[in-house]
Design an enzyme around this catalytic site. Structure first.
Site, PDB file in Angstrom:
ATOM      1  N   LEU A  10     -60.061  44.086  40.981  1.00  0.00           N
ATOM      2  CA  LEU A  10     -59.069  43.177  40.573  1.00  0.00           C
ATOM      3  C   LEU A  10     -58.638  42.413  42.224  1.00  0.00           C
ATOM      4  O   LEU A  10     -57.640  42.054  42.361  1.00  0.00           O
ATOM      5  CB  LEU A  10     -57.720  44.599  40.946  1.00  0.00           C
ATOM      6  N   ILE A  35     -59.000  51.002  43.240  1.00  0.00           N
ATOM      7  CA  ILE A  35     -58.145  52.150  44.006  1.00  0.00           C
ATOM      8  C   ILE A  35     -57.037  52.474  43.208  1.00  0.00           C
ATOM      9  O   ILE A  35     -56.472  53.340  43.027  1.00  0.00           O
ATOM     10  CB  ILE A  35     -58.096  51.691  45.515  1.00  0.00           C
ATOM     11  N   ASP A  52     -62.257  54.689  44.536  1.00  0.00           N
ATOM     12  CA  ASP A  52     -62.300  54.730  46.197  1.00  0.00           C
ATOM     13  C   ASP A  52     -63.439  54.250  46.186  1.00  0.00           C
ATOM     14  O   ASP A  52     -64.670  55.688  46.551  1.00  0.00           O
ATOM     15  CB  ASP A  52     -61.395  55.159  46.229  1.00  0.00           C
ATOM     16  N   TYR A 141     -65.316  41.339  60.685  1.00  0.00           N
ATOM     17  CA  TYR A 141     -65.490  40.953  59.350  1.00  0.00           C
ATOM     18  C   TYR A 141     -66.956  40.560  59.427  1.00  0.00           C
ATOM     19  O   TYR A 141     -67.799  40.733  58.504  1.00  0.00           O
ATOM     20  CB  TYR A 141     -64.330  40.258  58.262  1.00  0.00           C
TER      21      TYR A 141
HETATM   22  N1  SER Z   1     -62.765  33.892  52.468  1.00  0.00           N
HETATM   23  C1  SER Z   1     -63.426  34.602  53.794  1.00  0.00           C
HETATM   24  C2  SER Z   1     -62.467  34.566  54.350  1.00  0.00           C
HETATM   25  O1  SER Z   1     -61.583  33.449  54.733  1.00  0.00           O
HETATM   26  C3  SER Z   1     -64.570  34.098  53.712  1.00  0.00           C
HETATM   27  O2  SER Z   1     -66.094  34.875  53.773  1.00  0.00           O
HETATM   28  O3  SER Z   1     -62.095  35.877  54.813  1.00  0.00           O
END
Ligand code: SER
Length: 311
Positions: A10, A35, A52, A141
């Site tokens: 989603l 989830i 999950d 990230y």
């Molecule tokens: N679009 C993503 C972000 O801005 C980059 O992988 O986190």
């Protein structure tokens, strides 16, 4: 790919990829999972299961019951959100990924996970960023994405799991809004341009980032997954991009459709720092050579479609 399970179905990519795969492979062949189960066609117009990604037992059960041969793992926290809660991001992004890799190993399925321009860092060459280069990301990230690339390579080499991945740039779509990313400004700019004829960007003028229109991203996933595995030298993960943009360049393109559009700036330091640590423009030649990556949308063509569909 015959029976595909998608995690995070989603989300920004999942909500469109699920529908596109169902069109290509048949409705009952694509098992969407997330989830929560909202009233969305991803959940109502084809197989849908609550999952999950932290729950490996259920993941294995679903892969076994549905006789899945490919897992597309999209459930993850994006860059800006991950920076707000780094520990949670590590736990969700990494445990989720390991659970999927273990399941793929157990059931001998194919595996796809998106990496990102975020897997690069401030010491990476900023322009024509090569496929293989310095990767010292400074965001949680990015650390997650780089670790994911390495783990997928490891599962391929050590266990023969057919892992494949793409380093996506910012993805732009009128259908689903992203959430918690750094490149989200581009999508927001289109929506605000149509609704209010103005937008205040949280990313500075002159900050270039790679972008791609969602249909090109979906096509790239399918093309890579269908490619002959013996041709893939950089399977985890390929640089892909269609254009390199800063807010001004995007605004200029919007003004060709909405001449009175006005762009202002109010910089968000967290997202600006993230953007500053990422490349300006990737070199996607390995993807082109090894499996024929070929994006079709230019900036102006994308702008026309975005505006027409948001209106
Ligand atoms: N679009 C993503 C972000 O801005 C980059 O992988 O986190």
């Amino acid at each position: 790919m015959k029976r595909i399970l998608i995690t995070g179905a989603l989300g920004q990519i999942g909500s469109e990829l699920t529908l596109s795969l169902r069109e290509t492979y048949g409705k009952d062949k694509v098992i969407a999972t997330d989830i929560r189960k909202p009233d969305h066609e991803v959940a109502t117009e084809g197989p849908f299961e609550i999952l999950d990604v932290m729950d490996q037992k259920r993941m294995s059960q679903l892969v076994s019951t549905h006789r899945v041969d490919t897992i597309i793992h999209l459930a993850a926290l994006l860059s800006a959100k991950a920076e707000l809660n780094p520990l949670f991001a590590w736990n969700l992004n990494m445990s989720g990924l390991l659970n999927v890799l273990e399941t793929a190993k157990e059931f001998k399925t194919k595996f796809f996970a998106p990496s990102s321009i975020g897997a690069f860092g401030p010491t990476t060459p900023k322009n024509a960023t090569p496929q293989n280069t310095i990767q010292r990301p400074t965001t949680m990230y990015g650390i997650n994405k780089l670790t994911g690339e390495l783990l997928a390579d490891y599962y391929f080499r050590r266990y023969g799991v057919d892992c494949r991945g793409l380093r996506f740039p910012g993805l732009i779509s009128y259908k689903t809004q992203p959430g918690g990313g750094t490149t989200d400004y581009a999508v927001e700019m289109y929506h605000e341009a149509v609704k209010h004829r103005r937008y205040t960007s949280y990313i500075k003028k002159g900050t270039y980032l790679d972008m791609m229109y969602m249909p090109d991203a979906l096509a790239a996933i399918i093309q890579l997954m269908e490619a002959d595995g013996t041709q893939l030298k950089n399977r985890n993960a390929y640089n892909v991009t269609a254009m390199s943009l800063d807010p001004e360049k995007l605004a200029q393109s919007i003004r060709r459709e909405i001449p009175e559009f006005r762009l202002d700036y109010k910089i968000d330091s967290v997202r600006q720092q993230i953007a500053d640590s990422w490349p300006n423009q990737l070199d996607a030649s390995c993807a082109k050579e090894e499996w024929g990556f070929k994006p079709t949308f230019t900036l102006d063509r994308m702008t026309k479609e975005m505006i027409k569909n948001i209106m």
